[in-house]
Design an enzyme around this catalytic site. Structure first.
Site, PDB file in Angstrom:
ATOM      1  N   ARG A 104      -4.289 -19.688  18.845  1.00 43.75           N
ATOM      2  CA  ARG A 104      -4.657 -18.803  17.726  1.00 43.75           C
ATOM      3  C   ARG A 104      -6.067 -18.260  17.875  1.00 43.75           C
ATOM      4  O   ARG A 104      -6.419 -17.216  17.336  1.00 43.75           O
ATOM      5  CB  ARG A 104      -4.501 -19.557  16.400  1.00 43.75           C
ATOM      6  N   TYR A 162      -3.483   6.209   2.777  1.00 45.09           N
ATOM      7  CA  TYR A 162      -2.121   5.759   3.105  1.00 45.09           C
ATOM      8  C   TYR A 162      -1.571   4.960   1.907  1.00 45.09           C
ATOM      9  O   TYR A 162      -2.243   4.047   1.415  1.00 45.09           O
ATOM     10  CB  TYR A 162      -2.264   4.886   4.351  1.00 45.09           C
ATOM     11  N   ASP A 212     -10.019   4.010   8.011  1.00 44.33           N
ATOM     12  CA  ASP A 212      -8.716   4.034   8.671  1.00 44.33           C
ATOM     13  C   ASP A 212      -8.754   5.209   9.643  1.00 44.33           C
ATOM     14  O   ASP A 212      -8.720   6.373   9.237  1.00 44.33           O
ATOM     15  CB  ASP A 212      -7.591   4.192   7.636  1.00 44.33           C
ATOM     16  N   LYS A 234       0.923   3.333  16.053  1.00 45.15           N
ATOM     17  CA  LYS A 234       1.130   4.780  16.195  1.00 45.15           C
ATOM     18  C   LYS A 234       0.814   5.209  17.638  1.00 45.15           C
ATOM     19  O   LYS A 234       1.583   4.957  18.526  1.00 45.15           O
ATOM     20  CB  LYS A 234       0.290   5.513  15.157  1.00 45.15           C
TER      21      LYS A 234
HETATM   22  C1  LIG Z   1       1.206   3.584   9.663  1.00 47.40           C
HETATM   23  C2  LIG Z   1      -0.144   3.536   9.089  1.00 47.40           C
HETATM   24  C3  LIG Z   1      -0.711   2.325   8.709  1.00 47.40           C
HETATM   25  C4  LIG Z   1       0.031   1.025   8.758  1.00 47.40           C
HETATM   26  O1  LIG Z   1       0.465   0.660  10.020  1.00 47.40           O
HETATM   27  P1  LIG Z   1       1.690  -0.371  10.187  1.00 47.40           P
HETATM   28  O2  LIG Z   1       1.573  -0.816  11.592  1.00 47.40           O
HETATM   29  O3  LIG Z   1       2.928   0.391   9.880  1.00 47.40           O
HETATM   30  O4  LIG Z   1       1.466  -1.485   9.206  1.00 47.40           O
HETATM   31  C5  LIG Z   1      -2.003   2.343   8.222  1.00 47.40           C
HETATM   32  N1  LIG Z   1      -2.688   3.492   8.096  1.00 47.40           N
HETATM   33  C6  LIG Z   1      -2.164   4.674   8.435  1.00 47.40           C
HETATM   34  C7  LIG Z   1      -2.973   5.918   8.274  1.00 47.40           C
HETATM   35  C8  LIG Z   1      -0.876   4.736   8.937  1.00 47.40           C
HETATM   36  O5  LIG Z   1      -0.344   5.921   9.240  1.00 47.40           O
END
Ligand SMILES: *Cc1c(COP(=O)(O)O)cnc(C)c1O
Length: 392
Positions: A58, A111, A183, A208
């Site tokens: 971990r 988001y 973000d 993404k």
């Molecule tokens: C998809 C997304 C997230 C979350 O990501 P996950 O891996 O689906 O939890 C956070 N911020 C933005 C801007 C996103 O598009």
């Protein structure tokens, strides 16, 4: 990775070199997938001193470190932590700097699941959230209270694509001792240097563009020198771990992130420009378009654009939107983005806003451009727009 000449390289080269040490890897090009919880020590003295490079699964592994090392070069911060999803990166970053009685300023265009986190778990923990207009800029100063410990930015905004003046917001936040959390999923650290623009904790959903193949979930958080201890402490206390197979897939994605983004930027812009010229389209929300209200800020702060943008259609019915999207052959209808495939979803972003108005006259759809031939995508969209116009 050792550099014989001590030369520094461009970001595309770092994507190839980062986190690899072929000597350590017995000559193999890629780092191995190391699975494991227990790490054995040769003696009691070694075990109890905790002086070994690894002590427990971990707390870090060669696979984990190969990705964090590579990302750290790209982010230009002091410490990178991985989480099992993008949303858990949001949670971990916020809990690194917030506690009971603290106040959070959250961008209204964030988001939606981030908003849900603020309105549920953070509220229950005694953390109060105030939403603010994404275009607020330096005037965020008026909303900062003595107990404001963090200002959260997301640029461009999820679904609505407003570009924020991150340096101005960061200047106001730092003047009052608040952390700036961002973000940075849309641009990735390749196209927006968050730390250089005043961000203390920069996170992405590596799900993404980093993953890039719609086959994993992962989150990344990069902290600057000041916030690295807080990030390490929260991440360690919560016991967050990411499986080595997912890390390996993210590392594989990292090697091609630069070429994919370069291609997707060009392809996305071609499609955005084409849509912008169509009579069925009221406007395209893409900051790299000269007509976009965020264009000047985007040009000042970003190194490029990714391939996710919004489209407001001329007024039409729900049935017309369904006819447009249901008949598309190359665009999948599904959440998430950043993979090799093109996607489209309808959305209504005005509904959840509380600090700013967002009321387009026509229906809105979000488009992600993948790696298909642009001509094929345009033909698919053209047929879709014809269905849109001919459906009542
Ligand atoms: C998809 C997304 C997230 C979350 O990501 P996950 O891996 O689906 O939890 C956070 N911020 C933005 C801007 C996103 O598009």
């Amino acid at each position: 990775m050792a550099r014989k000449s001590g030369r520094s390289y461009g970001p595309m080269t770092y994507l190839v070199l980062g986190g690899r040490d072929v000597v350590d890897q017995h000559g193999f090009v890629n780092p191995p997938i190391v699975r494991g919880s227990t790490v054995l020590s040769p003696t009691v003295a070694d075990l109890t001193s905790g002086s070994g490079r690894y002590t427990y699964g971990r707390r870090g592994s060669p696979t984990y470190e190969s990705l964090t090392e590579a990302l750290q070069e790209l982010e230009g911060g002091a410490h990178v932590a991985l989480t099992p999803s993008g949303l858990s990166a949001v949670t971990t970053a916020l809990l690194s700097v917030l506690g009971s009685g603290d106040h959070l300023l959250m961008v209204d265009s964030t988001y939606q699941p981030t908003r849900h986190l603020c309105d549920t778990l953070l509220r229950r923990l005694g953390i109060e959230t105030t939403y603010y207009d994404p275009l607020i800029g330096a005037q965020i100063a008026d909303l900062i209270r003595p107990e404001t410990k963090a200002v959260f930015v997301e640029s461009p905004g999820s679904l609505t694509f407003e570009i924020q003046d991150v340096p101005a917001i960061a200047g106001a936040a730092h003047a009052r001792g608040a952390a700036v959390v961002m973000d940075n999923t849309w641009a990735t650290p390749l196209l927006f240097k968050a730390h250089d623009h005043g961000v203390d904790l920069s996170l992405t959903a590596g799900t993404k563009y980093l993953g890039g193949h719609a086959d994993l979930l992962i989150g990344t958080i990069s902290a600057n020198e000041s916030y690295a201890p807080a990030l390490k402490a929260a991440h360690g206390a919560m016991g967050i771990h990411v499986g080595p197979e997912d890390i390996f897939l993210a590392l594989r994605g990292l090697r091609t992130l630069g070429v994919r983004l370069a291609h997707q930027q060009e392809a996305g812009l071609r499609v955005a420009r084409w849509l912008n010229s169509r009579p069925e389209v009221a406007r395209v929300m893409h900051p790299a378009l000269e007509t976009d209200p965020g264009h000047a800020l985007w040009k000042r702060d970003f190194e490029g654009a990714s391939s996710l943008f919004g489209v407001e259609l001329a007024p039409g019915s729900r049935a017309a939107v369904a006819a447009f999207l249901d008949g598309l052959e190359l665009f999948g209808l599904g959440y998430s983005w950043g993979g090799f495939e093109s996607l489209a979803i309808p959305y209504d972003a005005g509904r959840i806003r509380t600090a700013s108005r967002w009321a387009p006259e026509g229906p809105t759809i979000r488009i992600h451009i993948g790696l298909e031939e642009v001509e094929d995508l345009l033909a698919d969209l053209e047929a879709g727009l014809a269905r849109y116009t001919s459906t009542a």
